[in-house]
Scaffold this active site. Structure first.
Site, short mmCIF file in Angstrom:
data_model
loop_
_atom_site.label_atom_id
_atom_site.label_comp_id
_atom_site.label_asym_id
_atom_site.label_seq_id
_atom_site.Cartn_x
_atom_site.Cartn_y
_atom_site.Cartn_z
CG ASP A 1 -1.67 1.08 1.88
OD1 ASP A 1 -2.16 1.89 -0.03
OD2 ASP A 1 -2.42 1.70 2.94
CD GLU B 1 -0.20 5.58 -3.71
OE1 GLU B 1 0.45 5.85 -2.63
OE2 GLU B 1 -1.13 4.49 -4.08
CG ASP C 1 -7.98 4.73 0.59
OD1 ASP C 1 -7.95 3.06 0.75
OD2 ASP C 1 -7.25 4.85 1.29
C1 GLC Z 1 -4.67 2.61 2.75
C2 GLC Z 1 -5.34 1.77 3.00
C3 GLC Z 1 -6.17 1.27 3.53
C4 GLC Z 1 -5.88 0.96 3.80
C5 GLC Z 1 -5.05 1.62 5.04
C6 GLC Z 1 -4.40 1.96 6.48
O1 GLC Z 1 -5.79 4.15 2.88
O2 GLC Z 1 -4.95 2.31 1.41
O3 GLC Z 1 -6.32 0.09 2.74
O4 GLC Z 1 -6.57 0.11 5.25
O5 GLC Z 1 -4.37 3.27 3.98
O6 GLC Z 1 -3.23 0.68 5.44
#
Ligand code: GLC
Length: 812
Positions: A426, A429, A498
């Site tokens: 995650d 980017e 998200d």
């Molecule tokens: C980001 C991710 C999400 C995750 C969060 C905490 O917002 O996109 O899926 O739950 O981080 O790690």
């Protein structure tokens, strides 16, 4: 003029310098080489239907502009001819292959591609190529009625005509992200609101798109192999423009003219998905929540108790010790090894999140190792770049360095050896929180941020897969990534980040998934139920019913929102959710075959109607339904209280999945949407393999019989379908340990035949001993299988089959 205005690339357009004349052209071994404005233009023939253009910068060619292309594009010797003419349009050099004609106009300069029949592929508009400092722009003709598809993960309609887009990977819900779009535009524009269904840019940037020429019905493709920030503008009435802020102009032009062929060529260049482990096709339960070890085991138990099939349990950032990657919180997880082994015994795979950001924390092993070996991104001044992510001060591995990838791979390998089955990348980017990422440099300060920003996730995924392969060389790796660029499909699946627990976000995920699928990434899914905000029972149910019919099916929600487990809304809802998840599990053989097909040809698993029905003008703009695999048409419920909905059926026979009604397209139908189902239709001619029952988990499941749902078409024709059986977890199938069956269904008058032809060596776990034909869309009394008549009982015929060929015939 503020820097942000310049970033949007709107105001400086007038200052670009057009390339207007070519001084000389010569034939090369691969195509042409021309001199223009002190630079060189190279035209390289890649395949008969694919040509590559490149223009040098400062007289130099960048032979390796990105990590996108994974083959040698010029390996094949493709026949072509070159001719020169002088006519009304001046001196012109033409390069011809069997699939395309490139025209280089000398003065004025032009660079056009047509097919041999004269239909347009890529035709320059005024200012076809222009530069300003490090930026360049290309402009091409495009009529108002034309359609544009692709560009990966984008909001809004699947057809991109009429809109403009930025390619720059952003953490969408980060407040800084809206600045990306809002620059030089009205703040009230919905596209500046990250919670709207119009927001741009997104997490993934893929500079590849299709241009459908409405007049001829042909499709062409364009892939600019350039990782820099870009802006694609399809809003002009008679043209489109493509602007990159840096790097070199290197473009692959695809003559098509069919969409699947363009995608096959694009994914040949940038790679195709690996065949995923079958457990990753099962239901995945995720939540951002401060679970303790016992809670995770309780969740595992509860799914079994509630008889909700489930393969994957996921741990978000709260499992770590102070958000330090590759650690466990010792209080919450006193004995992860024991937990992992008990979960494995119960048939679960566990996936942990691994963000790229490393807590800036001397004494923390991962940070210390990275500093010691000089593996972190630096700033111009030479210091370690520091952003603000979950752990506070955060440093970033420089994944452009092979030694960083190897080191990260070793950390990943340890994680996998400890019993973790999948890795969730995650914030790649990369998200840097309140800190501007531009100061983050690569290659120990040698490379700008701009060159590698969009490739960061790809490089991280490479490192992650390298580690998974080290730890478990015979297992299929599984990585889920949020960001990406061309080639990400080779290493990871993508979820769409998200979203919000809102109906419009459910609807948005359809064209978004289709856009990714058309751009080479077949393994996609949205957070089922919605991530931010409290979901509600009806939305949750409808999202589950839809989500089970998407390539990647993971329930995920943000911290501090209501529970959205399969059972959270009471027994009535739980029963309906269970039926939905069971349908997915029964369809896994069909789904698996679609994934295998994606790994062979690039064909999307969740695909828009236009992919298979390019010639149907009504299919070109359908955003609220899609095909799940080649033969199932899905039309989700998109609003509260919806009791029916309109569904467009493209040409062919469509058999209602639930009541067997035979419908024929093209045309619209109104479908009832009672709470226990969403509209689903099977294509006439298909043979849809299904497991007879939904197992508790897909991993390791080898049934003794498999159903073949034979969907009888209303008219004559032939259609092929595939069943792929293997062990589901190892790479043995790549070496031939697989049983592949191709079904060819033919209808001629009243006679229907199904020929099944198998290949592959088989595999040790194979135990199937029967097929059950389930006839849909007709009611024959008897089916003859390999010369023996079988009575049809309850639309079903069972016969022995240990993985060999068969021929079945019946009369309708
Ligand atoms: C980001 C991710 C999400 C995750 C969060 C905490 O917002 O996109 O899926 O739950 O981080 O790690």
């Amino acid at each position: 003029m503020s820097p942000t205005v310049e970033r949007a690339g709107v105001s400086d357009a007038q200052y670009f310098r057009n390339f207007t004349r070519v001084d000389s052209v010569e034939k090369t071994a691969q195509g042409l080489s021309a001199e223009l404005h002190g630079e060189r233009l190279r035209v390289d023939v890649v395949r008969a239907d694919v040509v590559r253009f490149a223009i040098s910068r400062g007289g130099v060619f960048d032979e390796y502009p990105s990590h996108a292309v994974c083959v040698d594009p010029l390996a094949a010797a493709v026949p072509f001819t070159v001719e020169e003419t002088t006519g009304d349009d001046g001196r012109v050099v033409r390069l011809r292959t069997s699939g395309l004609v490139v025209t280089v106009g000398m003065a004025p300069f032009r660079l056009d591609v047509h097919r041999p029949d004269g239909s347009p592929v890529a035709v320059g508009a005024d200012g076809a190529y222009a530069i300003l400092n490090d930026a360049f722009v290309i402009r091409r003709r495009c009529r108002g009625a034309d359609a544009i598809y692709g560009l990966g993960e984008k909001t809004g309609p699947l057809n991109r005509r009429g809109r403009d887009y930025s390619l720059w990977n952003v953490d969408v819900l980060d407040p800084r992200a809206s600045g990306e779009f809002a620059a030089a535009r009205a703040q009230t524009d919905p596209r500046a609101d990250p919670t709207s269904t119009e927001f741009d840019p997104y997490y993934v940037s893929i500079p590849f798109f299709y241009h459908l020429d409405a007049a001829s019905g042909t499709m062409a493709g364009s892939f600019v192999d350039n990782p820099y920030r870009a802006r694609y503008d399809f809003s002009g009435p008679e043209q489109y423009s493509i602007r990159f802020d840096g790097g070199q102009y290197v473009e692959y032009v695809f003559a098509g003219p069919r969409m699947p062929d363009i995608l096959a060529a694009y994914t040949w260049l940038t790679g195709r998905i690996a065949i995923p482990p079958v457990w990753s096709l099962g239901y995945q339960q995720c939540r951002w929540f401060a679970y303790r070890q016992a809670d995770v085991e309780a969740l595992a138990h509860r799914h079994r108790q509630e008889q909700i099939p489930c393969d994957g349990l996921w741990l978000d950032i709260e499992h770590m010790d102070g958000y330090r990657v590759f650690t466990w919180d010792p209080q919450r997880f006193p004995d992860p090894a024991a937990m992992l082994s008990r979960l494995a015994d119960a048939g679960y795979r566990l996936v942990t999140i691994v963000d790229p950001g490393i807590k800036h924390d001397p004494g923390y092993r991962v940070f210390d190792e990275a500093v010691e070996a000089d593996l972190l991104c630096r700033t111009e001044g030479g210091g370690v770049f520091v952003g603000q992510v979950w752990p506070g001060d955060t440093a970033f591995p420089d994944f452009t360095l092979p030694e960083t990838r190897t080191w990260w791979g070793q950390l990943t390998a340890e994680q996998v050896r400890s019993g973790v089955s999948g890795i969730w990348n995650d914030m790649n980017e990369p998200a840097t929180g309140a800190i501007d990422p531009q100061a983050m440099l690569f290659g120990r300060g040698r490379h700008s941020h701009a060159r590698f920003h969009n490739q960061y996730a790809l490089l991280m995924a490479m490192a992650t897969v390298e580690g998974m392969r080290t730890a478990a060389p015979d297992r299929r790796p599984f990585v889920l990534s949020r960001a990406g660029s061309p080639g990400i499909q080779r290493y990871a699946a993508n979820w769409m980040g998200d979203n919000l627990s809102r109906w419009d976000h459910l609807a948005m995920s359809m064209p978004m998934a289709a856009g990714l699928g058309l751009s080479g990434q077949a393994f996609v899914g949205a957070d089922v139920g919605g991530f931010m905000g409290d979901t509600n029972p009806e939305l949750f149910l409808r999202w589950m019913q839809y989500g089970v019919l998407t390539p990647f099916c993971r329930n995920h929600s943000a911290i501090q929102h209501v529970d959205q487990y399969a059972w959270s809304f009471g027994p009535v809802m739980a029963n309906l959710v269970r039926e939905a998840v069971r349908l997915r599990y029964r369809l896994i053989p069909y789904l698996y075959a679609a994934f295998v097909e994606a790994s062979r040809t690039g064909a999307p698993v969740q695909r828009p109607l236009v992919f298979d029905h390019q010639d149907d003008p009504l299919a070109r703009d359908v955003d609220d339904e899609y095909l799940f695999g080649p033969d199932l048409l899905v039309a989700p419920v998109l609003a509260a209280g919806m009791t029916d909905r309109r569904v467009y059926l493209p040409a062919g026979t469509w058999v209602d999945w639930y009541d067997g009604t035979v419908l024929s397209g093209p045309g619209f139908v109104t479908a009832a949407t009672p709470m226990d189902r969403i509209p689903l239709y099977a294509r006439g001619g298909a043979v849809i393999p299904m497991w007879p029952h939904a197992p508790e988990h897909a991993d390791g499941y080898q049934p003794r019989s498999t159903e073949l749902h034979v969907v009888v078409p209303a008219g004559d024709g032939t259609h092929t379908s595939v069943l792929v059986e293997d062990d589901g977890t190892t790479i043995a199938a790549e070496g031939g340990a697989v049983r592949r069956t191709v079904f060819t269904l033919t209808r001629t008058g009243r006679v229907v035949t199904v020929h099944a032809r198998t290949s592959g060596d088989g595999y040790p776990e194979f135990v199937r001993e029967a097929f059950v034909l389930v006839i849909r869309g007709a009611h024959p009394h008897e089916v003859r299988v390999d010369g023996v008549d079988h009575r049809v009982t309850g639309a079903r015929v069972r016969f022995t089959n240990h993985g060999g060929d068969f021929d079945a015939t019946f009369t309708v």
